[in-house]
Design an enzyme around this catalytic site. Structure first.
Site, PDB file in Angstrom:
ATOM      1  N   TYR A  83      -2.173   4.576   2.556  1.00  0.00           N
ATOM      2  CA  TYR A  83      -3.147   5.006   1.542  1.00  0.00           C
ATOM      3  C   TYR A  83      -4.086   6.078   2.094  1.00  0.00           C
ATOM      4  O   TYR A  83      -4.748   6.769   1.323  1.00  0.00           O
ATOM      5  CB  TYR A  83      -3.992   3.833   1.047  1.00  0.00           C
ATOM      6  CG  TYR A  83      -3.242   2.720   0.359  1.00  0.00           C
ATOM      7  CD1 TYR A  83      -1.889   2.827   0.040  1.00  0.00           C
ATOM      8  CD2 TYR A  83      -3.890   1.535   0.016  1.00  0.00           C
ATOM      9  CE1 TYR A  83      -1.215   1.791  -0.578  1.00  0.00           C
ATOM     10  CE2 TYR A  83      -3.225   0.505  -0.607  1.00  0.00           C
ATOM     11  CZ  TYR A  83      -1.888   0.626  -0.895  1.00  0.00           C
ATOM     12  OH  TYR A  83      -1.229  -0.411  -1.511  1.00  0.00           O
ATOM     13  N   HIS A 127       4.822  -3.116   4.658  1.00  0.00           N
ATOM     14  CA  HIS A 127       4.661  -2.485   3.344  1.00  0.00           C
ATOM     15  C   HIS A 127       5.963  -2.420   2.553  1.00  0.00           C
ATOM     16  O   HIS A 127       5.976  -2.656   1.341  1.00  0.00           O
ATOM     17  CB  HIS A 127       4.091  -1.074   3.519  1.00  0.00           C
ATOM     18  CG  HIS A 127       3.344  -0.577   2.328  1.00  0.00           C
ATOM     19  ND1 HIS A 127       2.305   0.317   2.418  1.00  0.00           N
ATOM     20  CD2 HIS A 127       3.475  -0.842   1.020  1.00  0.00           C
ATOM     21  CE1 HIS A 127       1.829   0.574   1.211  1.00  0.00           C
ATOM     22  NE2 HIS A 127       2.531  -0.117   0.343  1.00  0.00           N
TER      23      HIS A 127
END
Length: 284
Positions: A48, A106
């Site tokens: 992110y 992830h």
């Protein structure tokens, strides 16, 4: 706030604040706003690009670190034992913390078994309070649960009223893995916020369609991390613990389930190529 107890005894808030697609420039303010209105769980990720902003917000917010629950995720570019190990220390530095409450893989691509071994090592060293996975479909989740030394505590997957993940949820329950939702509002797709079923049910309780959808997931034993950059919407998303949906309401919302992703499928070769190429080009 309600809490769930993970399979290693760690308590996790059932509703947290997600910072996906929140810019690093705006993220610090957003996280501080979220904490100020009552959020105690913050969800970020290496990919992110805003871990440092989350760390700044946590340092400045005035709430003791041990009252907060911070999640981040190891990106594909850091897959494998050595890279993952180094990336964990890098995340700790960016988050300005001695530990991470929950670290997830992830995506199930690259050498994620090596990644998980590095996570197990960091968990035993006290750098991580809990470890888990994200976007692991039932087949991949079963595989890692069967062979990992530390059973994943959490699996974060796309979950909302249109994709309720019923089969996946059954297997998470079977292996003692907490189900966590990303995209609880389906990013507004399919006219989510004006859906007539959610709207009509919400009106009975003086709640919005969004609040009704969150309540549905909470009552389905799912952890949620809604995102908003507006403090008033943050308050609304948190204001879902003062009512309960009836069995009739729950059944009506269950009927909205289409059982398919609104975003991507790991069973689609083109999607896998896209994600793995992204893992090569987007460094974290």
């Amino acid at each position: 706030m309600q809490y769930v107890v993970l399979n290693n005894g760690v308590k996790m808030p059932q509703l947290g604040y997600g910072v996906y697609q929140v810019s690093n420039e705006e993220c610090e303010r957003c996280v501080r706003d979220a904490i100020s209105v009552g959020y105690r769980a913050i969800d970020t990720a290496q990919s992110y690009g805003n871990e440092e902003a989350v760390g700044n917000a946590i340092r400045k917010c005035g709430v003791p670190r041990d009252e907060l629950f911070v999640t981040t995720k190891v990106w594909i570019s850091n897959a494998g034992y050595e890279k993952a190990r180094a990336s964990i220390d890098a995340s700790l530095k960016r988050l300005q913390s001695d530990y991470i409450d929950l670290l997830l893989i992830h995506q199930p691509f690259g050498d994620y078994y090596g990644t998980y071994r590095a996570m197990e090592e960091a968990y035993r060293a006290g750098k991580l309070r809990a470890i888990g996975v994200s976007n692991f479909y039932p087949d991949r989740l079963i595989d890692i649960c069967q062979f990992a030394e530390v059973t994943p505590a959490v699996n974060q997957v796309e979950t909302h009223v249109f994709q309720q993940q019923r089969v996946a949820h059954q297997y998470m329950e079977k292996y003692g893995v907490q189900h966590e939702s990303w995209g609880p509002f389906a990013e507004g797709r399919k006219d989510f916020f004006t859906n007539p079923v959610l709207t009509q049910i919400g009106e009975k309780y003086g709640k919005s369609a969004a609040q009704t959808a969150l309540r549905f997931l909470l009552q389905s034993d799912v952890v949620v991390i809604p995102k908003s950059t507006h403090i008033e919407r943050m308050r609304q998303n948190l204001d879902v613990f003062d009512f309960a949906l009836s069995e009739e309401d729950l059944a009506a919302i269950r009927d909205l389930d289409e059982g398919e992703s609104l975003f991507f499928s790991h069973y689609d070769p083109a999607t896998v190529e896209m994600l793995t190429n992204m893992g090569k080009t987007r460094k974290a």
